[in-house]
Write a protein that holds these residues in place. Structure first.
Motif, PDB file in Angstrom:
ATOM      1  N   PRO A  18       0.738  -1.248  -0.016  1.00 26.24           N
ATOM      2  CA  PRO A  18       0.163  -0.139  -0.115  1.00 26.24           C
ATOM      3  C   PRO A  18       0.974   1.145   0.103  1.00 26.24           C
ATOM      4  CG  PRO A  18      -0.846  -1.480   1.433  1.00 26.24           C
ATOM      5  CD  PRO A  18       0.311  -2.308   1.072  1.00 26.24           C
ATOM      6  N   ARG A  22       0.831   4.079  -2.750  1.00 25.16           N
ATOM      7  CA  ARG A  22       0.746   5.775  -2.558  1.00 25.16           C
ATOM      8  C   ARG A  22       1.874   6.502  -3.269  1.00 25.16           C
ATOM      9  NH1 ARG A  22      -1.234   3.670   2.286  1.00 25.16           N
ATOM     10  NH2 ARG A  22       0.800   4.064   3.251  1.00 25.16           N
ATOM     11  N   GLU A  26       1.566   9.523  -6.304  1.00 23.56           N
ATOM     12  CA  GLU A  26       2.230  10.689  -5.999  1.00 23.56           C
ATOM     13  C   GLU A  26       3.195  11.279  -7.144  1.00 23.56           C
ATOM     14  OE1 GLU A  26       4.091  11.370  -2.276  1.00 23.56           O
ATOM     15  OE2 GLU A  26       2.303  10.763  -1.017  1.00 23.56           O
ATOM     16  N   GLU A  54      -6.639  -3.873   2.489  1.00 27.45           N
ATOM     17  CA  GLU A  54      -5.761  -2.826   1.918  1.00 27.45           C
ATOM     18  C   GLU A  54      -5.997  -2.681   0.642  1.00 27.45           C
ATOM     19  OE1 GLU A  54      -1.700  -4.175   4.604  1.00 27.45           O
ATOM     20  OE2 GLU A  54      -2.014  -5.170   2.816  1.00 27.45           O
ATOM     21  N   GLY A  57      -8.537   0.183   0.412  1.00 26.44           N
ATOM     22  CA  GLY A  57      -8.230   1.280   0.737  1.00 26.44           C
ATOM     23  C   GLY A  57      -7.197   1.842  -0.446  1.00 26.44           C
ATOM     24  N   ALA A  58      -6.424   0.961  -0.989  1.00 28.82           N
ATOM     25  CA  ALA A  58      -5.677   1.408  -1.965  1.00 28.82           C
ATOM     26  C   ALA A  58      -6.396   1.924  -3.189  1.00 28.82           C
ATOM     27  CB  ALA A  58      -4.857   0.295  -2.674  1.00 28.82           C
ATOM     28  N   ALA A  60      -9.570   3.028  -3.608  1.00 30.37           N
ATOM     29  CA  ALA A  60     -10.177   4.292  -3.140  1.00 30.37           C
ATOM     30  C   ALA A  60      -8.997   5.563  -3.245  1.00 30.37           C
ATOM     31  CB  ALA A  60     -10.457   4.498  -1.632  1.00 30.37           C
ATOM     32  N   HIS A  61      -7.875   5.379  -2.916  1.00 34.97           N
ATOM     33  CA  HIS A  61      -6.796   6.400  -2.784  1.00 34.97           C
ATOM     34  C   HIS A  61      -6.288   6.470  -4.070  1.00 34.97           C
ATOM     35  CE1 HIS A  61      -3.261   8.573  -1.347  1.00 34.97           C
ATOM     36  NE2 HIS A  61      -2.482   7.839  -2.472  1.00 34.97           N
ATOM     37  N   ALA A  62      -6.170   5.492  -5.059  1.00 35.15           N
ATOM     38  CA  ALA A  62      -5.702   5.721  -6.531  1.00 35.15           C
ATOM     39  C   ALA A  62      -6.859   6.572  -7.089  1.00 35.15           C
ATOM     40  CB  ALA A  62      -5.369   4.186  -6.931  1.00 35.15           C
ATOM     41  N   ALA A  64      -9.069   8.366  -6.137  1.00 33.81           N
ATOM     42  CA  ALA A  64      -9.293   9.731  -5.855  1.00 33.81           C
ATOM     43  C   ALA A  64      -8.373  10.692  -6.547  1.00 33.81           C
ATOM     44  CB  ALA A  64      -9.104   9.974  -4.223  1.00 33.81           C
ATOM     45  N   ALA A  65      -7.279   9.832  -6.837  1.00 36.71           N
ATOM     46  CA  ALA A  65      -5.958  10.691  -7.473  1.00 36.71           C
ATOM     47  C   ALA A  65      -6.271  10.703  -9.097  1.00 36.71           C
ATOM     48  CB  ALA A  65      -4.788  10.292  -7.055  1.00 36.71           C
TER      49      ALA A  65
END
Lengths: 337, 302
Positions: A18, A22, A26, A54, A57-58, A60-62, A64-65
């Protein structure tokens, strides 16, 4: 396939953890690829990969970007254990991955039938190296993108692009296996663990570094010495296809398959983009966050510079290659073969 | 169920004359029912034997053997693509597919699947069978438990299962010719150095251990796979065909030992002893079958 000139190729980056995911997001990844913590993907190493939580969550994070998440389910389930691969595909669908990366015909068929709405990419492990092989997978399983074996020249990739009805992804940087992926049982011959079935190549539990009285370091996989290094020399990780051996025609031990070099096709970026490559893949789910950050950022810059009409900057990438040595592998010329 | 012996394609670069003599002896003396012929490893080698092939096939068929044409394992170049496409059009013989490119052409027609196609599970098997595959020779690294599940699935849908029981295991394929590399040449400029090693080019480790064998783009095991003392297991789980891979040894003698074991004339221990008595140049191995390191030889459980 007709292709518009200078389309923007996707940068596909490794996410072994994870945190690495991120970092890659980035640093400018257009997409990341990852797998679950089991034999369903080809980097089944201790401490790598994602639990279902995980992964959720990953993703969702990806997302969002604006970064896509590609799920590698790219090993070959042995008969009787297919359920684990089925679960990986189902779970990926439930969690909202953007594509599956598949190799096994049975798994590809399952994904196509049960989750037809989710993109399917053909893994390099499927070893599709001709227009016919690729069209087979496209027609049978609705494959939208093929990850090409690392054995083709740029000219061959260009010719292929005109003959196949799907996108092309090529490896551009990282560890450089010599055998055709998906067609290698060398690790299993020595360790009892299979690259195709267990997702491991040269498993760490079978690796040893022995220092002799002369200070030389012998690297071993299972019972066999794979290479030997002089005192002070950096001892490479023992992988069978990167070892030194004796052959009748050679007076001294030699790298029978390839020197221990790392793939770097950055100098060929402009040619590869012109050849019709839709996505560039960086190898290295087993790598550190610092490595991922540096490589992804450098390739982001290199691709953007190339699209703007310039030549990519290469120096910082060379410093990241294994033992500072790099190769363009098979991509530049047929003489490599 | 009856177990039949087959002879796989010659992996090495033997001269046309050597191949002709080899197949003449097989035709006359070897108790094998099926013979797979054709160049699987290197498209550059094919022209040497293509001229002889019709006569060899006729000779084998007159001796009562069923002949199957095997396809190339690696397909990249135009000539390799054309060879694969042309093979599928063979009017008189069954074909065995060894590259995914062949699957494209073979769909909807009867064909066999070779050991270099990744058929690891029953879902893949059923998918390919629905497209016309009638017979599957499984990858060398598959363990007994997986073969048993595949054999059961094959029985349900009426297709054949074949397992390699003798000879070097194919371990890896590459686009690069390692034979040429050993001589400082490239594949395009190889001058057929592979002909110097009719049983493959040995690679020894730095400790001097026999390890691997190079055959052009193919890497094989140094040890010879032998399941001669596992014939009862193969039969029990429903394997129908046992494949012998040609080595530069007395293959007629090898076939005779396997035939005697399959027919029950000799037991497993005696069969293994007779095989070793043929003065084989390599150790025997059966690790893959037992799900352990492929190079190991696991003793039979009494």
């Amino acid at each position: 396939m007709n292709r518009p000139a200078k389309k923007r190729p996707e940068l596909v980056c490794p996410a072994g953890t994870p945190a690495a995911l991120r970092t890659a997001v980035e640093a400018g990844a257009d997409a990341v690829y990852c797998g679950f913590q089991n034999a369903t993907n080809a980097r089944n190493f201790p401490g790598l990969n994602f639990t279902p939580d995980e992964m959720a969550g990953a993703i969702a994070h990806a997302h969002a970007a604006g970064t896509r998440v590609l799920l590698a389910v790219n090993t070959f389930p042995p008969a009787g254990k297919f359920g684990l691969w089925q679960e990986a595909v189902d779970l990926g669908a439930e969690l909202g991955v953007d594509a599956f990366i598949l190799a096994d015909i049975g798994v590809a068929d399952y994904a196509a039938r049960v989750h037809p709405g989710i993109r399917r990419h053909l893994s390099v492990q499927a070893a599709a190296s001709s227009p016919e092989a690729i069209r087979y997978f496209v027609e049978e399983f609705g494959i939208r993108r093929v990850v090409l074996p690392r054995i083709l020249t740029v000219g061959e990739i260009r010719a292929l692009a005109d003959e196949i009805p799907c996108e092309i992804e090529t490896f551009i940087f990282g560890n450089h296996g010599l055998m055709i992926e998906g067609r290698c049982s060398l690790t299993n011959y020595v360790t009892g663990l299979s690259t195709n079935m267990d997702g491991v190549c040269s498993p760490a539990a079978e690796v040893r570094y022995d220092t002799g009285v002369d200070g030389c370091v012998s690297t071993r996989l299972g019972p066999h010495i794979i290479d030997r290094f002089a005192p002070g020399e950096q001892a490479g990780y023992p992988t069978i296809c990167k070892g030194r051996y004796f052959a009748p025609a050679r007076g001294e031990a030699y790298y029978a398959f390839e020197e221990p070099v790392s793939l770097n096709l950055a100098p060929l970026l402009p040619e590869l983009i012109a050849a019709g490559v839709d996505a560039f893949k960086i190898e290295g789910r087993q790598r550190s966050r610092a490595y991922v950050r540096a490589v992804v950022a450098a390739f982001r810059k290199a691709i953007d510079a190339t699209l703007a009409g310039g030549r990519p900057e290469l120096a910082e990438l060379v410093a990241l290659t294994e033992g500072q040595r790099q190769t363009e592998g098979a991509a530049r010329t047929k003489r490599w073969r | 169920m009856a177990l039949a012996l087959t002879l796989g394609p010659i992996p090495y670069h033997w001269s046309a004359e050597e191949k002709r003599d080899f197949y003449a002896r097989i035709a006359d003396e070897a108790p094998v029912e099926v013979v797979y012929v054709g160049e699987v490893i290197c498209s550059k080698r094919s022209p040497f034997f293509d001229r002889e092939l019709p006569e060899v096939i006729e000779r084998l068929e007159r001796a009562g053997k069923k002949v199957v044409l095997a396809s190339l394992a690696e397909v990249i170049l135009k000539r390799e693509r054309a060879m694969t496409a042309a093979l599928i059009e063979s009017p008189d013989h069954e074909i065995e597919i060894n590259n995914n490119a062949g699957l494209f052409h073979a769909r909807g027609r009867q064909h066999r699947i070779g050991p270099l196609i990744n058929v690891y599970n029953e879902h893949t098997l059923r998918f390919l069978a629905a497209r016309g595959a009638t017979h599957f020779t499984l990858p060398a690294e598959l363990p007994r438990e997986a073969v048993a599940v595949l054999a059961a699935a094959a029985r349900d849908i009426g297709v054949g299962i074949e397992v390699q029981v003798f000879g070097r295991a194919s371990l890896a394929l590459s686009a690069r010719c390692y034979h040429a590399r050993a001589y400082g040449r490239s594949k395009d400029n190889c001058q057929f150095v592979c002909e110097e090693h009719p049983d493959g080019m040995p690679l020894k480790t730095l400790a001097g251990a026999d390890f691997l064998v190079i055959n052009g783009i193919q890497t094989l095991s140094a040890g010879y796979v032998s399941l001669v003392d596992r014939i009862d297991e193969l039969r029990a789980i429903g394997v129908g065909h046992c494949r012998l891979m040609p080595q530069r040894i007395d293959m007629v003698g090898v076939a005779a030992v396997f035939a005697q074991r399959i027919g029950g004339a000799i037991g497993p221990d005696e069969a293994a002893a007779r095989l070793l008595a043929l003065d084989l140049p390599a150790p025997l191995a059966n690790g893959f079958w037992h799900g352990v390191a492929g190079e190991r030889r696991v003793a039979a459980v009494p």
